[in-house]
Design a protein around this motif. Structure first.
Motif, PDB file in Angstrom:
ATOM      1  N   ILE A 196       0.832  -1.209   0.000  1.00  0.00           N
ATOM      2  CA  ILE A 196       0.000   0.000   0.000  1.00  0.00           C
ATOM      3  C   ILE A 196       0.863   1.254   0.000  1.00  0.00           C
ATOM      4  O   ILE A 196       0.640   2.193  -0.768  1.00  0.00           O
ATOM      5  N   VAL A 197       1.860   1.280   0.866  1.00  0.00           N
ATOM      6  CA  VAL A 197       2.700   2.472   0.984  1.00  0.00           C
ATOM      7  C   VAL A 197       3.553   2.659  -0.266  1.00  0.00           C
ATOM      8  O   VAL A 197       3.700   3.777  -0.775  1.00  0.00           O
ATOM      9  N   ALA A 198       4.108   1.581  -0.792  1.00  0.00           N
ATOM     10  CA  ALA A 198       4.956   1.689  -1.982  1.00  0.00           C
ATOM     11  C   ALA A 198       4.162   2.176  -3.191  1.00  0.00           C
ATOM     12  O   ALA A 198       4.654   2.968  -3.994  1.00  0.00           O
ATOM     13  N   ARG A 199       2.927   1.714  -3.313  1.00  0.00           N
ATOM     14  CA  ARG A 199       2.109   2.091  -4.468  1.00  0.00           C
ATOM     15  C   ARG A 199       1.785   3.583  -4.476  1.00  0.00           C
ATOM     16  O   ARG A 199       1.669   4.211  -5.522  1.00  0.00           O
ATOM     17  N   PHE A 200       1.657   4.156  -3.280  1.00  0.00           N
ATOM     18  CA  PHE A 200       1.300   5.572  -3.169  1.00  0.00           C
ATOM     19  C   PHE A 200       2.386   6.336  -2.401  1.00  0.00           C
ATOM     20  O   PHE A 200       2.077   7.167  -1.539  1.00  0.00           O
ATOM     21  N   ALA A 201       3.630   6.062  -2.744  1.00  0.00           N
ATOM     22  CA  ALA A 201       4.756   6.630  -2.003  1.00  0.00           C
ATOM     23  C   ALA A 201       4.727   8.154  -1.965  1.00  0.00           C
ATOM     24  O   ALA A 201       4.957   8.766  -0.908  1.00  0.00           O
ATOM     25  N   GLU A 202       4.443   8.793  -3.102  1.00  0.00           N
ATOM     26  CA  GLU A 202       4.430  10.253  -3.141  1.00  0.00           C
ATOM     27  C   GLU A 202       3.340  10.821  -2.239  1.00  0.00           C
ATOM     28  O   GLU A 202       3.533  11.854  -1.588  1.00  0.00           O
ATOM     29  N   ARG A 203       2.201  10.147  -2.197  1.00  0.00           N
ATOM     30  CA  ARG A 203       1.109  10.607  -1.328  1.00  0.00           C
ATOM     31  C   ARG A 203       1.546  10.612   0.129  1.00  0.00           C
ATOM     32  O   ARG A 203       1.316  11.585   0.866  1.00  0.00           O
ATOM     33  N   TYR A 204       2.160   9.513   0.561  1.00  0.00           N
ATOM     34  CA  TYR A 204       2.533   9.420   1.971  1.00  0.00           C
ATOM     35  C   TYR A 204       3.692  10.352   2.321  1.00  0.00           C
ATOM     36  O   TYR A 204       3.769  10.856   3.444  1.00  0.00           O
ATOM     37  N   GLU A 205       4.573  10.605   1.378  1.00  0.00           N
ATOM     38  CA  GLU A 205       5.611  11.620   1.605  1.00  0.00           C
ATOM     39  C   GLU A 205       4.969  12.989   1.816  1.00  0.00           C
ATOM     40  O   GLU A 205       5.332  13.728   2.739  1.00  0.00           O
ATOM     41  N   ALA A 206       3.987  13.322   0.960  1.00  0.00           N
ATOM     42  CA  ALA A 206       3.332  14.621   1.058  1.00  0.00           C
ATOM     43  C   ALA A 206       2.561  14.757   2.369  1.00  0.00           C
ATOM     44  O   ALA A 206       2.599  15.805   3.031  1.00  0.00           O
ATOM     45  N   ILE A 207       1.854  13.701   2.777  1.00  0.00           N
ATOM     46  CA  ILE A 207       1.086  13.754   4.021  1.00  0.00           C
ATOM     47  C   ILE A 207       2.007  13.861   5.225  1.00  0.00           C
ATOM     48  O   ILE A 207       1.745  14.639   6.171  1.00  0.00           O
ATOM     49  N   THR A 208       3.097  13.103   5.225  1.00  0.00           N
ATOM     50  CA  THR A 208       4.028  13.160   6.354  1.00  0.00           C
ATOM     51  C   THR A 208       4.662  14.537   6.457  1.00  0.00           C
ATOM     52  O   THR A 208       4.846  15.068   7.558  1.00  0.00           O
ATOM     53  N   THR A 209       4.976  15.137   5.325  1.00  0.00           N
ATOM     54  CA  THR A 209       5.517  16.503   5.327  1.00  0.00           C
ATOM     55  C   THR A 209       4.486  17.488   5.859  1.00  0.00           C
ATOM     56  O   THR A 209       4.815  18.406   6.630  1.00  0.00           O
ATOM     57  N   ALA A 210       3.228  17.308   5.470  1.00  0.00           N
ATOM     58  CA  ALA A 210       2.170  18.187   5.955  1.00  0.00           C
ATOM     59  C   ALA A 210       1.993  18.071   7.470  1.00  0.00           C
ATOM     60  O   ALA A 210       1.689  19.061   8.149  1.00  0.00           O
ATOM     61  N   LEU A 211       2.221  16.895   8.005  1.00  0.00           N
ATOM     62  CA  LEU A 211       2.044  16.671   9.441  1.00  0.00           C
ATOM     63  C   LEU A 211       3.259  17.095  10.263  1.00  0.00           C
ATOM     64  O   LEU A 211       3.112  17.697  11.340  1.00  0.00           O
ATOM     65  N   TYR A 212       4.454  16.781   9.768  1.00  0.00           N
ATOM     66  CA  TYR A 212       5.657  16.915  10.600  1.00  0.00           C
ATOM     67  C   TYR A 212       6.737  17.823  10.025  1.00  0.00           C
ATOM     68  O   TYR A 212       7.812  17.955  10.609  1.00  0.00           O
ATOM     69  N   GLY A 213       6.473  18.443   8.888  1.00  0.00           N
ATOM     70  CA  GLY A 213       7.489  19.282   8.268  1.00  0.00           C
ATOM     71  C   GLY A 213       8.383  18.487   7.331  1.00  0.00           C
ATOM     72  O   GLY A 213       8.224  17.271   7.165  1.00  0.00           O
ATOM     73  N   ALA A 214       9.329  19.171   6.721  1.00  0.00           N
ATOM     74  CA  ALA A 214      10.191  18.544   5.715  1.00  0.00           C
ATOM     75  C   ALA A 214      11.133  17.515   6.350  1.00  0.00           C
ATOM     76  O   ALA A 214      11.550  17.668   7.499  1.00  0.00           O
ATOM     77  N   PRO A 215      11.483  16.451   5.598  1.00  0.00           N
ATOM     78  CA  PRO A 215      12.423  15.445   6.114  1.00  0.00           C
ATOM     79  C   PRO A 215      13.851  15.959   6.045  1.00  0.00           C
ATOM     80  O   PRO A 215      14.140  16.973   5.395  1.00  0.00           O
ATOM     81  N   ASP A 216      14.778  15.228   6.698  1.00  0.00           N
ATOM     82  CA  ASP A 216      16.183  15.585   6.597  1.00  0.00           C
ATOM     83  C   ASP A 216      16.774  15.038   5.302  1.00  0.00           C
ATOM     84  O   ASP A 216      16.050  14.479   4.460  1.00  0.00           O
ATOM     85  N   GLU A 217      18.059  15.168   5.143  1.00  0.00           N
ATOM     86  CA  GLU A 217      18.695  14.762   3.887  1.00  0.00           C
ATOM     87  C   GLU A 217      18.611  13.260   3.640  1.00  0.00           C
ATOM     88  O   GLU A 217      18.773  12.794   2.509  1.00  0.00           O
ATOM     89  N   ASN A 218      18.329  12.483   4.678  1.00  0.00           N
ATOM     90  CA  ASN A 218      18.196  11.036   4.531  1.00  0.00           C
ATOM     91  C   ASN A 218      16.737  10.588   4.390  1.00  0.00           C
ATOM     92  O   ASN A 218      16.450   9.392   4.368  1.00  0.00           O
TER      93      ASN A 218
END
Length: 306
Positions: A196-218
């Motif tokens: 599920i997560v792999a199929r919609f990877a961009e969605r979950y990246e966007a939601i996590t950023t919306a919740l917790y801010g931008a990720p680090d370099e890793n």
């Protein structure tokens, strides 16, 4: 940066004619009680596959007005949602099959939030789905707001299980794994969560950023921490309660359509490997026999955690 609401609102699709026809049939069956229809499940990801069973949540304004004065309205209120089955022959001769769950709009809102202990609704609606029809704009706004709450609740229940930093894939994969462990499912909870997560990877990246801010370099996000012990106990209790609750809903759903008990038997066997051979009497009176069937399936291990 997009908000969670922006992301939810962007999840739209143009359904094929066969899906629209099934929606029309459901609305005709339940008249003007239907407030919104939310499309989800594996067929959402395989719209061109006419053999996939369609899955809807049908949100209504009143259980009594939807089901009438019989026991179904009371059952729907006490053990929601009520599950129905529908078949429709298409113009090209193919058959569309649909399983849909009836939930009141107000109950949907409650069960998308932290007020609901089990993850059945907030776990499902934190995943991709689409509102294909709503009675009016205010209803659509309520459904969107509920889905935002579902995302926030899933995130809040998952965050304590991690060590403070995690990628979006690890974060949501862990949350869906825990949620799937509380359900009757035929496949590996781990494998399904990763897919599920792999199929919609961009969605979950966007939601996590919306919740917790931008990720680090890793690609790791800073996850707010709460005591892990309490979170683990809550998920453990969900596993204890979730599968029996799902089984009861499935057995009660057997009374809503012809051949229902055989549908239940196939579903339970596919999801657990436990075979059930209903008797003629059980097929005629599935609700009357449901306590015995539930106990028999329990003894055989149909509802044990994976």
């Amino acid at each position: 940066m997009s908000t969670v609401l922006d992301i939810i609102k962007g999840e739209t699709l143009d359904p094929p004619a066969r899906v629209t026809a099934v929606m029309d049939a459901i609305r005709a069956r339940h008249t003007d009680r239907v407030q919104a229809m939310v499309y989800y499940g594996s067929s959402l990801r395989e719209l061109d596959n006419s053999e996939k069973m369609l899955d809807f949540y049908v949100l209504v304004d009143s259980y009594r007005k939807t089901h009438g004065t019989g026991p179904r309205a009371l059952i729907n209120r006490l053990i929601p949602p009520a599950v129905y089955y529908l078949e429709r022959e298409n113009e090209d001769g193919t058959l569309s099959t649909c399983k849909y769950s009836i939930l009141s709009l107000s109950e949907f809102e409650r069960r998308c939030s932290s007020k609901a202990f089990l993850s059945q609704v907030w776990g499902r609606f934190s995943q991709p789905c689409a509102v294909l029809w709503s009675k009016e704009e205010t209803v659509l706004d309520r459904v969107w707001a509920g889905r935002v709450k579902a995302v926030e609740t899933m995130a809040a229940e998952t965050a304590p299980l991690l060590e403070g930093r995690a990628t979006a894939a690890v974060f949501w994969g862990r949350g869906f794994y825990e949620s799937y462990q509380t359900e009757l499912r035929p496949e590996s909870s781990t494998g399904r969560a990763e897919e599920i997560v792999a199929r919609f990877a961009e969605r979950y990246e966007a939601i996590t950023t919306a919740l917790y801010g931008a990720p680090d370099e890793n690609g790791n996000y800073e996850i707010p921490q709460k005591p892990i012990g309490k979170a683990k106990r809550r998920w453990f209790l969900r596993r204890l309660l979730g599968k029996p609750a799902a089984a009861i809903r499935v057995l009660l759903g057997a009374a809503t359509f012809d051949g229902g008990i055989d549908y239940v038997a196939r579903k339970v066997e596919n999801h657990s490997g436990v075979k059930l051979d209903p008797t003629p009497a059980q097929r005629r009176h599935p609700v009357l026999h449901s306590p015995f069937l539930f106990w028999k399936l329990w003894r055989k291990g149909a509802f044990r955690a994976n």
